[in-house]
Design a protein around this motif. Sequence first.
Motif, PDB file in Angstrom:
ATOM      1  N   ARG A 162      -0.869   2.936  -5.153  1.00 44.67           N
ATOM      2  CA  ARG A 162      -1.017   2.913  -3.690  1.00 44.67           C
ATOM      3  C   ARG A 162      -0.895   4.312  -3.087  1.00 44.67           C
ATOM      4  NH1 ARG A 162       1.693  -1.577  -2.642  1.00 44.67           N
ATOM      5  NH2 ARG A 162       3.701  -0.575  -2.966  1.00 44.67           N
ATOM      6  N   ARG A 169      -8.724   0.009  -4.321  1.00 45.37           N
ATOM      7  CA  ARG A 169      -7.690   0.017  -5.356  1.00 45.37           C
ATOM      8  C   ARG A 169      -7.596  -1.392  -5.937  1.00 45.37           C
ATOM      9  NH1 ARG A 169      -5.078   1.900  -0.959  1.00 45.37           N
ATOM     10  NH2 ARG A 169      -4.875   4.167  -0.717  1.00 45.37           N
ATOM     11  N   GLY A 187      -2.356  -2.249   0.428  1.00 52.61           N
ATOM     12  CA  GLY A 187      -3.241  -1.189  -0.039  1.00 52.61           C
ATOM     13  C   GLY A 187      -4.032  -1.527  -1.277  1.00 52.61           C
ATOM     14  N   VAL A 188      -3.847  -2.743  -1.812  1.00 44.10           N
ATOM     15  CA  VAL A 188      -4.601  -3.196  -2.977  1.00 44.10           C
ATOM     16  C   VAL A 188      -5.692  -4.151  -2.502  1.00 44.10           C
ATOM     17  CG1 VAL A 188      -4.489  -4.494  -5.147  1.00 44.10           C
ATOM     18  CG2 VAL A 188      -2.627  -2.928  -4.527  1.00 44.10           C
TER      19      VAL A 188
END
Length: 287
Positions: A162, A169, A187-188
Amino acid sequence: MAATTIEWTQLVWNVFVGCSMESDGCWNCYAMRMARRLEEGFGVPAYRGTTKKSKIGPVWTGKINRSSQTAINMPLSLKKPKRIFVNSMSDFWHEDADDLWRREAIDIMRRTPQHAYQILTKRPQNILPIMKRMKIELLPPNVWLGATVEDHRVVDRIAKLRAVPAEIRFISVEPMTAPLGPIDLTGVHWVIAGGESGPRARPMKAKWVREVRDQCIEQNVRYFFKQWGTPRNNPLWNEAIANGQAPKLYVKMRDPIGKGGSMLDGREWKEYPRMSSHSPLRKTMNS
């Protein structure tokens, strides 16, 4: 560069080959067996010295070799957008790989924005130091940056991933060898999960898979369940026993995809990350 049976990608591209053990997820790595075959059976020069024989079969020696220039240049000849798995036979962020090899690969990625380059690592802690050393602030926007998170002992790889700026990601929970427990997917954009297959495959429990899937749903992250790994991992195995039927045959009939099937609670989960509006892959990936 070659076509592959790995479901979540289309082509594999190895800029360099060879690796070393990083964590328990490495012990039955298919790439070690394949590297040995490519060296001994086919005499591919790049694989010389990358593996050695052991009691458990071929294992990495730690030697890393650059691929041929022809192999490295292959993406330049592809006009149609493709998903390309980078370094399926190594780790792009391996500490012993030459930065010049990485720089050459990143330059090719920049020059071919029509492709999505999927870089998966067990060493996300190396990414920022290597980028700093190479004086690279941002990776090309067509790079999907991923980390393998096979069990709860390496969940910290998610936070390390991250920390790296990336358009997309993803984490690969494969081979899933133990539960992950609660995970923060901030953030994934994508999670791949799957059981271990092949010789000495370790078991995977359905509750581990469901736990990851449910957290993806709760956190609005796309989920791709690749396989159970072996028929015995598939919940249909126990269902067959309860019904007095032959388990292997029952699993194959109800879930015929290889490597134990891929049905999870009556359906397949084959989601891909949502692509930005400027990506050439957007039409095929956002469905």
